[in-house]
Scaffold this active site. Structure first.
Site, PDB file in Angstrom:
ATOM      1  N   LYS A  89       0.693   4.629   6.949  1.00  0.00           N
ATOM      2  CA  LYS A  89       0.079   5.474   6.007  1.00  0.00           C
ATOM      3  C   LYS A  89       0.437   6.811   5.920  1.00  0.00           C
ATOM      4  O   LYS A  89       1.111   7.302   6.794  1.00  0.00           O
ATOM      5  CB  LYS A  89      -1.538   5.244   6.076  1.00  0.00           C
ATOM      6  CG  LYS A  89      -2.080   3.929   6.035  1.00  0.00           C
ATOM      7  CD  LYS A  89      -2.159   3.232   4.889  1.00  0.00           C
ATOM      8  CE  LYS A  89      -2.730   1.733   4.947  1.00  0.00           C
ATOM      9  NZ  LYS A  89      -2.225   0.837   3.986  1.00  0.00           N
ATOM     10  N   SER A 123       0.671  -1.280  -0.052  1.00  0.00           N
ATOM     11  CA  SER A 123       0.097  -0.149  -0.031  1.00  0.00           C
ATOM     12  C   SER A 123       0.984   1.253  -0.012  1.00  0.00           C
ATOM     13  O   SER A 123       0.202   2.448  -0.287  1.00  0.00           O
ATOM     14  CB  SER A 123      -0.865   0.070   1.150  1.00  0.00           C
ATOM     15  OG  SER A 123      -0.426   0.239   2.563  1.00  0.00           O
TER      16      SER A 123
END
Length: 191
Positions: free
Chosen positions: A97, A53
């Site tokens: 993230k 990701s």
């Protein structure tokens, strides 16, 4: 007149107190150990990035270091890469993230573009257009303790767009990702 014999005067040597000398060494050792502990505790905690990701910034399997001290004195900024436990779950692995939305802001994704408080958010890096807005297809207003995060690999990331992760609470943030320590070909500071 005879020569006067000049005697060299030498300072009497002070005898060191062995107890004070030992105490000085012990104090220095404790100080160095304390300094090392603070460095490791606040800047040396590591996490492993799971999945793809964050490609191309951080690859799957990369081991990173966290800065846990900065967020004790200031809040995360837009663009920071953070490690957090989703929904505060201690049983989950840490997610890594990028912070996009800050507390109090309204986030929405329309036609692949991120909108913050109704304005298009133009990022410094060239990320792929978002194909699935998820929950952010409708406006999401963050509370005073929430952040909206996205993975850099926008179309292959489980992030704030999905209920399993959702908005990230300040209390769930473990620290700022600042350095990749392995593998060696990725070694270096994180942008």
């Amino acid at each position: 007149m005879g020569r006067q014999h000049k005697e060299k005067r030498t300072k009497p040597q002070r005898r060191r107190n062995p107890f004070l000398y030992l105490c000085g060494w012990i104090f220095q050792i404790i100080l160095v150990m304390l300094f090392a502990y603070v460095l490791v505790y606040f800047f040396g905690q590591s996490r492993t990035n799971v999945g793809q990701s964050m490609d191309a910034t951080i690859s799957g399997g990369d081991k990173v270091l966290l800065d846990e001290l900065t967020y004790k004195f200031s809040a995360p900024k837009r663009g920071d890469i953070i490690a957090f436990k989703p929904n505060g779950s201690e049983n989950s692995h840490s997610y890594i993230k990028r912070v996009i939305g800050l507390p109090g802001e309204t986030i929405q994704i329309i036609d692949g573009m991120i909108y913050i408080n109704g304005n298009v958010y133009l990022e410094e890096k060239d990320y792929p257009a978002i194909t699935d807005a998820g929950l952010a297809s409708e406006p999401i207003t963050l509370s005073s303790t929430e952040y909206f995060v996205l993975g850099d690999n926008r179309n292959n990331s489980e992030d704030s767009r999905y209920a399993d992760v959702g908005n990230v609470e300040t209390s769930d943030i473990e620290g700022k990702v600042w350095f990749i320590i392995s593998p060696s070909e990725h070694f270096g500071f994180v942008n």
